[in-house]
Design a protein around this motif. Structure first.
Motif, PDB file in Angstrom:
ATOM      1  N   GLN A   1     119.688  78.490  -6.948  1.00 17.10           N
ATOM      2  CA  GLN A   1     118.485  78.583  -7.781  1.00 17.10           C
ATOM      3  C   GLN A   1     117.268  78.645  -6.873  1.00 17.10           C
ATOM      4  OE1 GLN A   1     118.306  77.861 -11.501  1.00 17.10           O
ATOM      5  NE2 GLN A   1     116.243  78.692 -11.285  1.00 17.10           N
ATOM      6  N   GLN A   2     116.384  79.599  -7.142  1.00 18.39           N
ATOM      7  CA  GLN A   2     115.142  79.683  -6.367  1.00 18.39           C
ATOM      8  C   GLN A   2     114.043  80.168  -7.296  1.00 18.39           C
ATOM      9  OE1 GLN A   2     115.320  82.007  -2.753  1.00 18.39           O
ATOM     10  NE2 GLN A   2     113.811  80.676  -1.796  1.00 18.39           N
ATOM     11  N   GLY A   3     113.137  79.253  -7.650  1.00 19.61           N
ATOM     12  CA  GLY A   3     112.096  79.606  -8.612  1.00 19.61           C
ATOM     13  C   GLY A   3     112.728  79.973  -9.946  1.00 19.61           C
ATOM     14  N   GLY A   4     112.314  81.126 -10.484  1.00 23.01           N
ATOM     15  CA  GLY A   4     112.853  81.586 -11.764  1.00 23.01           C
ATOM     16  C   GLY A   4     114.093  82.435 -11.629  1.00 23.01           C
ATOM     17  N   SER A   5     114.635  82.544 -10.422  1.00 22.40           N
ATOM     18  CA  SER A   5     115.811  83.386 -10.184  1.00 22.40           C
ATOM     19  C   SER A   5     117.044  82.538  -9.916  1.00 22.40           C
ATOM     20  CB  SER A   5     115.580  84.313  -8.984  1.00 22.40           C
ATOM     21  OG  SER A   5     114.536  85.217  -9.238  1.00 22.40           O
ATOM     22  N   GLU A   6     118.173  83.020 -10.403  1.00 26.26           N
ATOM     23  CA  GLU A   6     119.471  82.414 -10.100  1.00 26.26           C
ATOM     24  C   GLU A   6     120.342  83.490  -9.482  1.00 26.26           C
ATOM     25  OE1 GLU A   6     121.260  79.584 -13.157  1.00 26.26           O
ATOM     26  OE2 GLU A   6     119.776  80.679 -14.338  1.00 26.26           O
ATOM     27  N   THR A   7     120.921  83.189  -8.329  1.00 23.44           N
ATOM     28  CA  THR A   7     121.829  84.124  -7.670  1.00 23.44           C
ATOM     29  C   THR A   7     123.208  83.496  -7.567  1.00 23.44           C
ATOM     30  OG1 THR A   7     120.058  85.176  -6.393  1.00 23.44           O
ATOM     31  CG2 THR A   7     122.303  85.443  -5.567  1.00 23.44           C
ATOM     32  N   PHE A   8     124.211  84.260  -7.992  1.00 27.51           N
ATOM     33  CA  PHE A   8     125.597  83.818  -7.914  1.00 27.51           C
ATOM     34  C   PHE A   8     126.298  84.595  -6.802  1.00 27.51           C
ATOM     35  CE2 PHE A   8     124.100  83.047 -12.155  1.00 27.51           C
ATOM     36  CZ  PHE A   8     124.611  81.799 -12.474  1.00 27.51           C
ATOM     37  N   ARG A   9     126.944  83.856  -5.925  1.00 27.16           N
ATOM     38  CA  ARG A   9     127.698  84.470  -4.837  1.00 27.16           C
ATOM     39  C   ARG A   9     129.174  84.421  -5.205  1.00 27.16           C
ATOM     40  NH1 ARG A   9     130.088  82.205  -0.022  1.00 27.16           N
ATOM     41  NH2 ARG A   9     130.300  83.767   1.643  1.00 27.16           N
TER      42      ARG A   9
END
Length: 208
Positions: free
Chosen positions: A132-140
Protein backbone atom coordinates in the motif's frame (compact mmCIF):
# COMPACT_ATOMS: atom_id res chain seq x y z
CA UNK A 1 28.67 4.21 10.13
CA UNK A 2 26.04 6.24 12.02
CA UNK A 3 25.02 8.00 8.80
CA UNK A 4 24.60 4.65 7.04
CA UNK A 5 22.50 3.30 9.92
CA UNK A 6 20.28 6.39 9.95
CA UNK A 7 19.89 6.23 6.18
CA UNK A 8 18.88 2.58 6.36
CA UNK A 9 16.41 3.35 9.14
CA UNK A 10 14.91 6.23 7.16
CA UNK A 11 14.44 3.96 4.14
CA UNK A 12 12.82 1.33 6.33
CA UNK A 13 10.39 3.84 7.83
CA UNK A 14 9.61 5.36 4.45
CA UNK A 15 8.92 2.01 2.78
CA UNK A 16 5.24 1.12 2.41
CA UNK A 17 4.03 -1.79 4.51
CA UNK A 18 3.92 -5.18 2.77
CA UNK A 19 1.09 -7.47 3.82
CA UNK A 20 1.40 -11.17 4.49
CA UNK A 21 0.82 -13.43 1.49
CA UNK A 22 -2.55 -14.70 2.76
CA UNK A 23 -3.72 -11.13 3.37
CA UNK A 24 -2.61 -10.11 -0.11
CA UNK A 25 -4.46 -13.01 -1.76
CA UNK A 26 -7.63 -12.33 0.21
CA UNK A 27 -7.54 -8.62 -0.62
CA UNK A 28 -6.88 -9.23 -4.33
CA UNK A 29 -9.74 -11.74 -4.47
CA UNK A 30 -12.08 -9.23 -2.82
CA UNK A 31 -11.19 -6.63 -5.46
CA UNK A 32 -11.42 -8.91 -8.50
CA UNK A 33 -14.47 -11.00 -7.63
CA UNK A 34 -17.04 -8.17 -7.94
CA UNK A 35 -15.82 -7.38 -11.46
CA UNK A 36 -18.18 -8.92 -14.00
CA UNK A 37 -17.25 -6.74 -16.97
CA UNK A 38 -14.43 -4.29 -17.64
CA UNK A 39 -13.83 -1.94 -20.57
CA UNK A 40 -10.74 0.27 -20.79
CA UNK A 41 -8.22 1.87 -23.06
CA UNK A 42 -4.60 0.81 -22.58
CA UNK A 43 -1.07 1.98 -23.36
CA UNK A 44 1.55 -0.74 -23.43
CA UNK A 45 5.33 -0.56 -23.51
CA UNK A 46 8.00 -3.26 -23.51
CA UNK A 47 11.36 -2.56 -21.86
CA UNK A 48 14.52 -4.64 -22.01
CA UNK A 49 16.50 -5.69 -18.93
CA UNK A 50 18.31 -2.33 -18.82
CA UNK A 51 15.07 -0.33 -19.04
CA UNK A 52 15.45 0.64 -22.70
CA UNK A 53 12.13 0.93 -24.52
CA UNK A 54 11.75 -1.72 -27.22
CA UNK A 55 8.15 -1.31 -28.28
CA UNK A 56 5.00 0.72 -27.64
CA UNK A 57 1.38 0.03 -28.47
CA UNK A 58 -2.09 1.23 -27.52
CA UNK A 59 -5.62 0.02 -27.91
CA UNK A 60 -8.76 -1.06 -26.10
CA UNK A 61 -9.94 -4.08 -24.13
CA UNK A 62 -13.26 -5.60 -23.10
CA UNK A 63 -13.69 -8.36 -20.49
CA UNK A 64 -16.67 -10.40 -19.42
CA UNK A 65 -15.90 -12.90 -16.71
CA UNK A 66 -15.45 -15.78 -16.79
CA UNK A 67 -13.24 -16.32 -19.80
CA UNK A 68 -14.47 -13.83 -22.41
CA UNK A 69 -12.31 -10.96 -23.61
CA UNK A 70 -11.32 -8.84 -26.58
CA UNK A 71 -7.89 -7.18 -26.66
CA UNK A 72 -7.42 -4.85 -29.65
CA UNK A 73 -4.09 -3.23 -30.44
CA UNK A 74 -4.75 -0.21 -32.65
CA UNK A 75 -1.28 1.28 -33.10
CA UNK A 76 1.45 1.07 -34.28
CA UNK A 77 0.15 -2.18 -35.82
CA UNK A 78 -3.23 -3.85 -35.70
CA UNK A 79 -3.74 -7.05 -33.74
CA UNK A 80 -6.68 -8.69 -31.98
CA UNK A 81 -6.91 -11.36 -29.30
CA UNK A 82 -10.47 -12.57 -28.75
CA UNK A 83 -11.87 -15.27 -26.47
CA UNK A 84 -15.46 -16.48 -26.69
CA UNK A 85 -15.07 -18.48 -23.50
CA UNK A 86 -13.97 -21.71 -25.18
CA UNK A 87 -11.44 -20.71 -27.87
CA UNK A 88 -8.91 -17.90 -28.24
CA UNK A 89 -8.28 -16.23 -31.60
CA UNK A 90 -5.07 -14.31 -32.29
CA UNK A 91 -5.67 -12.27 -35.45
CA UNK A 92 -2.92 -10.45 -37.32
CA UNK A 93 -4.58 -8.51 -40.18
CA UNK A 94 -1.26 -7.49 -41.77
CA UNK A 95 -0.22 -11.13 -42.14
CA UNK A 96 -3.80 -12.21 -42.95
CA UNK A 97 -3.36 -14.92 -40.35
CA UNK A 98 -5.33 -16.15 -37.34
CA UNK A 99 -4.16 -18.65 -34.71
CA UNK A 100 -6.87 -20.56 -32.87
CA UNK A 101 -6.33 -22.43 -29.61
CA UNK A 102 -8.48 -23.79 -26.80
CA UNK A 103 -8.94 -21.45 -23.86
CA UNK A 104 -6.52 -22.50 -21.14
CA UNK A 105 -6.40 -20.44 -17.95
CA UNK A 106 -2.84 -21.62 -17.38
CA UNK A 107 -1.73 -19.51 -20.36
CA UNK A 108 -0.52 -16.45 -18.54
CA UNK A 109 1.01 -14.27 -21.25
CA UNK A 110 -2.28 -12.63 -22.19
CA UNK A 111 -3.12 -9.88 -19.67
CA UNK A 112 -6.83 -10.11 -20.50
CA UNK A 113 -6.81 -13.81 -19.68
CA UNK A 114 -5.30 -13.13 -16.27
CA UNK A 115 -8.11 -10.70 -15.52
CA UNK A 116 -10.99 -12.63 -17.06
CA UNK A 117 -10.47 -15.85 -15.11
CA UNK A 118 -11.50 -16.84 -11.62
CA UNK A 119 -10.04 -14.62 -8.89
CA UNK A 120 -9.73 -17.59 -6.56
CA UNK A 121 -7.88 -19.67 -9.17
CA UNK A 122 -5.54 -16.75 -9.79
CA UNK A 123 -4.63 -16.40 -6.14
CA UNK A 124 -4.24 -20.17 -5.79
CA UNK A 125 -1.75 -20.23 -8.70
CA UNK A 126 0.43 -17.37 -7.44
CA UNK A 127 2.12 -16.27 -4.24
CA UNK A 128 0.53 -12.88 -3.59
CA UNK A 129 1.85 -10.00 -1.50
CA UNK A 130 0.28 -6.57 -1.19
CA UNK A 131 1.90 -3.15 -0.96
CA UNK A 132 0.00 0.00 0.00
CA UNK A 133 1.34 3.43 -0.91
CA UNK A 134 -0.96 6.43 -0.59
CA UNK A 135 -4.14 5.74 -2.56
CA UNK A 136 -2.54 2.93 -4.57
CA UNK A 137 -2.38 -0.78 -3.84
CA UNK A 138 0.06 -2.98 -5.74
CA UNK A 139 -0.12 -6.76 -5.68
CA UNK A 140 2.98 -8.76 -6.52
CA UNK A 141 2.20 -12.20 -7.94
CA UNK A 142 4.89 -14.85 -8.28
CA UNK A 143 3.85 -18.03 -10.13
CA UNK A 144 3.94 -21.26 -8.12
CA UNK A 145 4.40 -23.27 -11.32
CA UNK A 146 7.57 -22.98 -13.46
CA UNK A 147 5.71 -23.25 -16.81
CA UNK A 148 4.86 -19.56 -17.13
CA UNK A 149 6.31 -16.90 -19.39
CA UNK A 150 7.06 -14.41 -16.64
CA UNK A 151 8.80 -14.42 -13.28
CA UNK A 152 6.43 -12.02 -11.58
CA UNK A 153 3.40 -9.84 -12.18
CA UNK A 154 2.49 -6.55 -10.50
CA UNK A 155 -1.15 -5.48 -10.50
CA UNK A 156 -1.85 -1.89 -9.37
CA UNK A 157 -5.20 -0.48 -8.28
CA UNK A 158 -6.06 3.13 -7.50
CA UNK A 159 -9.22 3.62 -5.50
CA UNK A 160 -10.07 -0.06 -6.10
CA UNK A 161 -9.92 0.49 -9.87
CA UNK A 162 -7.35 -1.35 -11.97
CA UNK A 163 -4.69 1.13 -13.08
CA UNK A 164 -1.71 -0.88 -14.35
CA UNK A 165 -0.13 -4.28 -14.96
CA UNK A 166 3.59 -5.01 -15.07
CA UNK A 167 4.97 -8.38 -16.20
CA UNK A 168 8.64 -9.33 -15.84
CA UNK A 169 10.11 -12.37 -17.62
CA UNK A 170 13.22 -14.42 -16.84
CA UNK A 171 15.44 -12.16 -18.98
CA UNK A 172 14.39 -9.04 -17.08
CA UNK A 173 12.24 -7.79 -19.94
CA UNK A 174 9.19 -5.88 -18.70
CA UNK A 175 5.77 -5.37 -20.23
CA UNK A 176 4.04 -2.39 -18.65
CA UNK A 177 0.35 -1.73 -19.36
CA UNK A 178 -1.45 1.36 -18.09
CA UNK A 179 -5.25 1.58 -18.20
CA UNK A 180 -7.45 4.65 -18.67
CA UNK A 181 -11.15 5.40 -19.19
CA UNK A 182 -11.95 2.29 -17.16
CA UNK A 183 -15.63 1.24 -16.94
CA UNK A 184 -16.77 -1.72 -14.83
CA UNK A 185 -19.89 -3.84 -14.48
CA UNK A 186 -21.77 -2.37 -17.42
CA UNK A 187 -23.46 -4.35 -20.19
CA UNK A 188 -21.17 -5.46 -23.01
CA UNK A 189 -22.90 -7.09 -25.97
CA UNK A 190 -21.86 -10.74 -26.30
CA UNK A 191 -21.11 -10.17 -30.00
CA UNK A 192 -18.00 -8.27 -28.86
CA UNK A 193 -16.49 -11.65 -27.93
CA UNK A 194 -17.36 -13.43 -31.17
CA UNK A 195 -14.84 -13.61 -34.00
CA UNK A 196 -15.67 -14.30 -37.64
CA UNK A 197 -12.57 -15.37 -39.54
CA UNK A 198 -12.18 -13.07 -42.57
CA UNK A 199 -12.29 -14.69 -45.98
CA UNK A 200 -8.81 -15.47 -47.35
CA UNK A 201 -7.20 -15.56 -43.89
CA UNK A 202 -4.76 -18.39 -43.12
CA UNK A 203 -5.93 -20.36 -40.08
CA UNK A 204 -3.44 -22.07 -37.77
CA UNK A 205 -4.89 -24.36 -35.12
CA UNK A 206 -2.64 -24.67 -32.09
CA UNK A 207 -3.40 -28.01 -30.45
CA UNK A 208 -0.84 -27.69 -27.62
Amino acid sequence: MIKKTLAALALTLAAPAIALASEGADRLTSMLEPLETVEARFAQKILDGSGERLQEANGQMWLSRPGKFRWEVAAPYQQEVISDGSEVYLHDPDLEQVTVQALDHRVTHTPALLLSGSARELTESYEVTRQQQGGSETFRLVPKSPDTLFEELHMTFRGEQLAALQMIDSTGQETVIEFSEVRTNHTIDDSRFQFDIPEGTDVIRDTH
